[in-house]
Motif scaffolding. Sequence first.
Motif, PDB file in Angstrom:
ATOM      1  N   ARG A 180      27.920  -6.591  92.920  1.00 26.03           N
ATOM      2  CA  ARG A 180      26.455  -6.563  92.792  1.00 26.03           C
ATOM      3  C   ARG A 180      25.970  -5.216  92.298  1.00 26.03           C
ATOM      4  O   ARG A 180      25.107  -5.120  91.420  1.00 26.03           O
ATOM      5  CB  ARG A 180      25.783  -6.882  94.137  1.00 26.03           C
ATOM      6  CG  ARG A 180      25.758  -8.356  94.500  1.00 26.03           C
ATOM      7  CD  ARG A 180      24.612  -8.691  95.463  1.00 26.03           C
ATOM      8  NE  ARG A 180      24.467  -7.725  96.546  1.00 26.03           N
ATOM      9  CZ  ARG A 180      25.242  -7.673  97.612  1.00 26.03           C
ATOM     10  NH1 ARG A 180      26.228  -8.537  97.767  1.00 26.03           N
ATOM     11  NH2 ARG A 180      25.049  -6.773  98.544  1.00 26.03           N
ATOM     12  N   ALA A 183      26.951  -4.988  88.588  1.00 28.18           N
ATOM     13  CA  ALA A 183      26.170  -5.852  87.705  1.00 28.18           C
ATOM     14  C   ALA A 183      24.738  -5.329  87.575  1.00 28.18           C
ATOM     15  O   ALA A 183      24.160  -5.323  86.482  1.00 28.18           O
ATOM     16  CB  ALA A 183      26.178  -7.286  88.236  1.00 28.18           C
ATOM     17  N   GLY A 184      24.167  -4.876  88.685  1.00 31.78           N
ATOM     18  CA  GLY A 184      22.802  -4.339  88.649  1.00 31.78           C
ATOM     19  C   GLY A 184      22.718  -3.109  87.766  1.00 31.78           C
ATOM     20  O   GLY A 184      21.768  -2.952  86.988  1.00 31.78           O
ATOM     21  N   THR A 185      23.730  -2.249  87.865  1.00 31.59           N
ATOM     22  CA  THR A 185      23.722  -1.030  87.054  1.00 31.59           C
ATOM     23  C   THR A 185      23.914  -1.354  85.579  1.00 31.59           C
ATOM     24  O   THR A 185      23.280  -0.732  84.716  1.00 31.59           O
ATOM     25  CB  THR A 185      24.818  -0.063  87.541  1.00 31.59           C
ATOM     26  OG1 THR A 185      24.633   0.164  88.940  1.00 31.59           O
ATOM     27  CG2 THR A 185      24.746   1.261  86.812  1.00 31.59           C
ATOM     28  N   LEU A 187      22.991  -4.094  84.079  1.00 29.19           N
ATOM     29  CA  LEU A 187      21.713  -4.652  83.619  1.00 29.19           C
ATOM     30  C   LEU A 187      20.693  -3.532  83.395  1.00 29.19           C
ATOM     31  O   LEU A 187      19.979  -3.510  82.382  1.00 29.19           O
ATOM     32  CB  LEU A 187      21.212  -5.636  84.687  1.00 29.19           C
ATOM     33  CG  LEU A 187      20.006  -6.517  84.351  1.00 29.19           C
ATOM     34  CD1 LEU A 187      20.264  -7.309  83.088  1.00 29.19           C
ATOM     35  CD2 LEU A 187      19.740  -7.485  85.526  1.00 29.19           C
ATOM     36  N   ALA A 188      20.647  -2.596  84.324  1.00 31.98           N
ATOM     37  CA  ALA A 188      19.729  -1.467  84.194  1.00 31.98           C
ATOM     38  C   ALA A 188      20.056  -0.654  82.947  1.00 31.98           C
ATOM     39  O   ALA A 188      19.154  -0.226  82.214  1.00 31.98           O
ATOM     40  CB  ALA A 188      19.810  -0.583  85.441  1.00 31.98           C
ATOM     41  N   ALA A 189      21.340  -0.447  82.694  1.00 30.26           N
ATOM     42  CA  ALA A 189      21.747   0.340  81.524  1.00 30.26           C
ATOM     43  C   ALA A 189      21.331  -0.357  80.237  1.00 30.26           C
ATOM     44  O   ALA A 189      20.861   0.292  79.301  1.00 30.26           O
ATOM     45  CB  ALA A 189      23.262   0.571  81.547  1.00 30.26           C
ATOM     46  N   ALA A 191      18.832  -2.259  79.926  1.00 31.33           N
ATOM     47  CA  ALA A 191      17.370  -2.133  79.848  1.00 31.33           C
ATOM     48  C   ALA A 191      16.951  -0.696  79.523  1.00 31.33           C
ATOM     49  O   ALA A 191      15.763  -0.400  79.434  1.00 31.33           O
ATOM     50  CB  ALA A 191      16.743  -2.586  81.169  1.00 31.33           C
ATOM     51  N   ALA A 193      17.801   2.139  81.365  1.00 31.22           N
ATOM     52  CA  ALA A 193      17.478   2.938  82.558  1.00 31.22           C
ATOM     53  C   ALA A 193      18.125   4.325  82.551  1.00 31.22           C
ATOM     54  O   ALA A 193      17.655   5.218  83.241  1.00 31.22           O
ATOM     55  CB  ALA A 193      17.899   2.187  83.815  1.00 31.22           C
TER      56      ALA A 193
ATOM     57  N   ALA B 188      15.475  -1.410  86.483  1.00 28.96           N
ATOM     58  CA  ALA B 188      16.489  -2.428  86.766  1.00 28.96           C
ATOM     59  C   ALA B 188      15.867  -3.606  87.509  1.00 28.96           C
ATOM     60  O   ALA B 188      16.168  -4.769  87.224  1.00 28.96           O
ATOM     61  CB  ALA B 188      17.621  -1.822  87.594  1.00 28.96           C
ATOM     62  N   ALA B 191      14.017  -5.784  85.273  1.00 28.23           N
ATOM     63  CA  ALA B 191      14.941  -6.567  84.441  1.00 28.23           C
ATOM     64  C   ALA B 191      15.656  -7.638  85.266  1.00 28.23           C
ATOM     65  O   ALA B 191      16.477  -8.382  84.739  1.00 28.23           O
ATOM     66  CB  ALA B 191      15.957  -5.631  83.792  1.00 28.23           C
ATOM     67  N   GLY B 192      15.361  -7.703  86.573  1.00 26.70           N
ATOM     68  CA  GLY B 192      15.947  -8.762  87.404  1.00 26.70           C
ATOM     69  C   GLY B 192      17.270  -8.397  88.054  1.00 26.70           C
ATOM     70  O   GLY B 192      17.999  -9.271  88.530  1.00 26.70           O
ATOM     71  N   ALA B 193      17.575  -7.080  88.133  1.00 28.04           N
ATOM     72  CA  ALA B 193      18.884  -6.666  88.644  1.00 28.04           C
ATOM     73  C   ALA B 193      19.095  -6.989  90.127  1.00 28.04           C
ATOM     74  O   ALA B 193      20.237  -7.058  90.574  1.00 28.04           O
ATOM     75  CB  ALA B 193      19.084  -5.169  88.426  1.00 28.04           C
TER      76      ALA B 193
END
Lengths: 206, 206
Positions: A180, A183-185, A187-189, A191, A193, B188, B191-193
């Motif tokens: 988790r 995956a969150g990081t 996604l943030a990258a 976007a 972030a 993040a 973006a739904g993270a």
Amino acid sequence: MSEPKPRPGGRTARNREQVLTAVSAELAENGYDALTIDSVAERAGVHRTTVYRRWRNVGGLLADVIAAAGDLDWQPRDTGSLAGDLTALNEEIQESLLAEPSIASALIAVSFRSTEAAQGLARMWEDRYAQCEIVVERAVERGEIPADTDARALLIAATAPVYHCLMLLRTPPDPGLPERAAAGTALAARAGAFRGSPHTTRPSVS
Amino acid sequence: MSEPKPRPGGRTARNREQVLTAVSAELAENGYDALTIDSVAERAGVHRTTVYRRWRNVGGLLADVIAAAGDLDWQPRDTGSLAGDLTALNEEIQESLLAEPSIASALIAVSFRSTEAAQGLARMWEDRYAQCEIVVERAVERGEIPADTDARALLIAATAPVYHCLMLLRTPPDPGLPERAAAGTALAARAGAFRGSPHTTRPSVS
């Protein structure tokens, strides 16, 4: 003072390995308070004067255990995606912190009491995060994330929750956390972030 | 054993405050090894039997220092945006860890040696993160982030890098870190993270 004569091939290296293995085992099983040159020498089956001469004190032993861990020819896994690479990294971290006994968490605990251990760990982490920057470079090359992504900030964001939950918050181990957080990081990258921070100091990928 | 007679109004509370202040000061200035019932009693100007009777040992003192910190009527700031609220939170954390002397970082260090301190800190963090969930609820109400955002995962992602850098990696303090970690996590989240994790267990906002 004269230089010690060279030993027959491999003897010194073998001694070092035995001693450092004994330090890790003592630390993980009996903790810092029980760690002495004598307990290490006995466990390693090495003469105590050998240990005194080479490592001087407990701080010297700890610094060398950490340096030896950093010497290993370690590389982050290449899974083909940023989320996959970060998950693999986080799973390695979580495993090392949950091992029984865990040398990694014993060293972190000791770092709050021994300046040598704290400095050694800081150097080791610096090396590890530097080795992991390739994960971010590969993601940039694949076009997954912006080219001006700050690799170090991304890597710290991905891994910090695993350390934080296990070492400080001491929440029950969560097998889904490595994936988790990764995956969150990722996604943030994607976007943006971690773009264009003033901390982007690594040379551009050639 | 008979119950102690009630003290004149406020005496007990005043004693507790003096003793707990003395524990924090001793810990931050001289460290855990110097912390004894006697050193605390002397510093607090309270009779040692009073300290023994109420707190029993150093573990009891530490647990009560942490409990008292958690008693404070603390609330996260409401700045009007998720990134702003998380930045304010991270700045408070960074400030408390960099204070000289820092009671927060002294307690974290002690948590690696005292089970009472470790359990007390875990409870305090649990309370603090629960108090902070309002920050995420407000962001959901403003429409900034998806309604099924896992508040705890978001809060840990936002705050973990500050603890990680200062307490474990021991990198030089970076005044921009609180804001960068906060802004990255807010991006993040948008973006739904942090959506729909199985860890979303808090009741829906009424």
